[in-house]
Motif scaffolding. Structure first.
Motif, short mmCIF file in Angstrom:
data_model
loop_
_atom_site.label_atom_id
_atom_site.label_comp_id
_atom_site.label_asym_id
_atom_site.label_seq_id
_atom_site.Cartn_x
_atom_site.Cartn_y
_atom_site.Cartn_z
N LEU A 1 35.56 40.40 32.55
CA LEU A 1 35.01 39.98 33.85
C LEU A 1 34.47 38.55 33.83
O LEU A 1 34.75 37.78 34.76
CB LEU A 1 33.93 40.95 34.31
N PRO A 2 33.70 38.14 32.81
CA PRO A 2 33.22 36.75 32.80
C PRO A 2 34.35 35.72 32.80
O PRO A 2 34.23 34.66 33.43
CB PRO A 2 32.40 36.67 31.51
N TYR A 3 35.48 36.03 32.12
CA TYR A 3 36.60 35.09 32.13
C TYR A 3 37.22 35.00 33.52
O TYR A 3 37.59 33.92 33.99
CB TYR A 3 37.66 35.51 31.11
N PHE A 4 37.33 36.13 34.18
CA PHE A 4 37.89 36.15 35.54
C PHE A 4 37.02 35.31 36.48
O PHE A 4 37.53 34.51 37.27
CB PHE A 4 37.98 37.59 36.04
N LEU A 5 35.71 35.47 36.38
CA LEU A 5 34.80 34.73 37.26
C LEU A 5 34.76 33.25 36.93
O LEU A 5 34.57 32.40 37.80
CB LEU A 5 33.38 35.32 37.15
N SER A 6 34.97 32.92 35.66
CA SER A 6 34.87 31.52 35.24
C SER A 6 36.07 30.67 35.65
O SER A 6 36.03 29.45 35.55
CB SER A 6 34.67 31.43 33.73
N THR B 1 37.22 29.87 38.53
CA THR B 1 36.83 28.90 39.56
C THR B 1 35.45 28.31 39.30
O THR B 1 35.20 27.15 39.59
CB THR B 1 36.85 29.54 40.95
N LEU B 2 34.54 29.11 38.74
CA LEU B 2 33.17 28.65 38.58
C LEU B 2 33.03 27.58 37.51
O LEU B 2 32.28 26.61 37.67
CB LEU B 2 32.26 29.84 38.24
N CYS C 1 41.80 28.82 42.58
CA CYS C 1 41.40 30.21 42.79
C CYS C 1 42.21 31.07 41.84
O CYS C 1 43.27 30.64 41.36
CB CYS C 1 41.64 30.64 44.24
#
Length: 343
Positions: free
Chosen positions: A278-283, A285-286, A292
């Motif tokens: 999950l952190p990789y998915f969120l990172s 764009t962040l 996206c």
């Protein structure tokens, strides 16, 4: 400041086109006090690059005189769109043909799966250059005729370049003939980044990760393609921990692209490691300013959530992601007997 002449305008036009600024290229073109054949061809090439078909047709038809470059650009544009019948009709209306025209036609027939027609184009060309022969190699390989490609490369093609050898190394690798790929790789007088990456991928494809690592560390230099190829090698062979470690090692010298994130998410998915994934998915764009998450990132996350037991979250992501679900996305959930799809 002296008034800009046509050469200055063309330099500005080409600069915008080369840097991928289509709207700026278009604006400069239509603000030019006059155009010459160079102006028109630069604008046509920009239209082709960005698939601006109507713009290209309008400009081509407005030209008082077209040269062979102009005709070839439009021919290539139609070929890119795989409008096979239109390509053939346009080719027949061309006042002249050269090696570039013939190469475009050969590759068009190859894309259509008509290898015999592609070979006819080659045989009917008066002067065979290396680019045309390389195109024929690719045509045979893309259509599953590796033996014919090998005949051309080994017997017919007297002069070979790095591109010819790279094509064959890649073909042997994709067909599982790793030893033949390695033999040819060793015989190459000059190797470029494509050669090294093809050989790395060849070993990764058959699960020989130690050899893939050896190739990677033997490379004279690395770029985003070589790093991504090694990352993919770990992901494809179920080496989740090494894939993640390598991702962070890569991040020190090279910015990860969307393919890199796909590899990492696939690795996390294979182990159902939601905590890491999950952190990789969120990172995406962040932290890495990638526009996206792409469709493949969402698919990896759906699979990861389902494997990790987060079934409702997987259903929600599948329902609300900005892409149409594929059959493979549904299978990630359908293989779980405890999932309900009632609304």
């Amino acid at each position: 400041m002296p008034k800009a002449d046509i050469v200055s305008w063309n330099i500005l036009l080409n600069a915008h086109a080369q840097n991928g600024h289509f709207q700026e290229t278009r604006m400069v073109f239509y603000n030019m006090p006059a155009w010459d054949i160079c102006s028109f061809n630069t604008m046509l090439a920009a239209c082709c690059k960005f698939d601006k078909l109507q713009d290209a047709k309008t400009i081509f038809q407005a030209m008082q005189e077209q040269d062979l470059i102009s005709w070839n650009i439009i021919l290539h544009m139609y070929s890119k769109q795989q409008w096979f019948e239109l390509v053939k009709k346009f080719f027949e209306t061309m006042p002249l043909h050269n090696a570039i025209s013939m190469t475009i036609m050969l590759m068009t027939y190859s894309q259509a799966g008509d290898v015999e027609a592609a070979r006819f184009v080659l045989d009917s060309t008066k002067e065979h250059n290396l680019t045309l022969w390389n195109a024929m190699l690719i045509a045979y390989i893309q259509n599953g005729h590796l033996s014919e490609a090998t005949k051309i490369f080994s017997s017919t093609l007297r002069e070979k370049d790095t591109s010819s050898s790279n094509t064959m190394v890649t073909a042997y690798a994709q067909s599982g003939h790793v030893d033949q790929a390695q033999k040819l790789f060793n015989e190459m007088p000059v190797r470029d980044i494509v050669s090294w990456t093809a050989m790395l991928s060849a070993y990764a494809q058959v699960g020989r990760l130690e050899e893939a690592q050896r190739i990677f560390h033997s490379m004279p230099k690395h770029n985003s393609f070589t790093w991504t190829a090694m990352l993919a090698a770990y992901a494809q062979n179920g080496q989740s921990i090494k894939c993640i470690e390598f991702f962070h090692e890569m991040g020190i010298v090279e910015s990860p692209n969307d393919v890199c994130f796909t590899c990492v998410l696939q690795s996390c998915s294979h182990t159902g490691d939601m905590r890491r994934g999950l952190p990789y998915f969120l990172s995406i764009t962040l932290d890495y300013a990638i526009d996206c998450p792409k469709k493949q990132h969402f698919s990896c996350m759906i699979d990861l959530l389902a494997r990790g037991g987060y079934l409702e979250d997987a259903k929600d992501l599948l329902s609300f992601m900005p892409f149409a679900p594929l059959a493979s996305d549904w299978r990630c959930l359908l293989k779980r007997p405890d999932v309900s799809f009632q609304q």
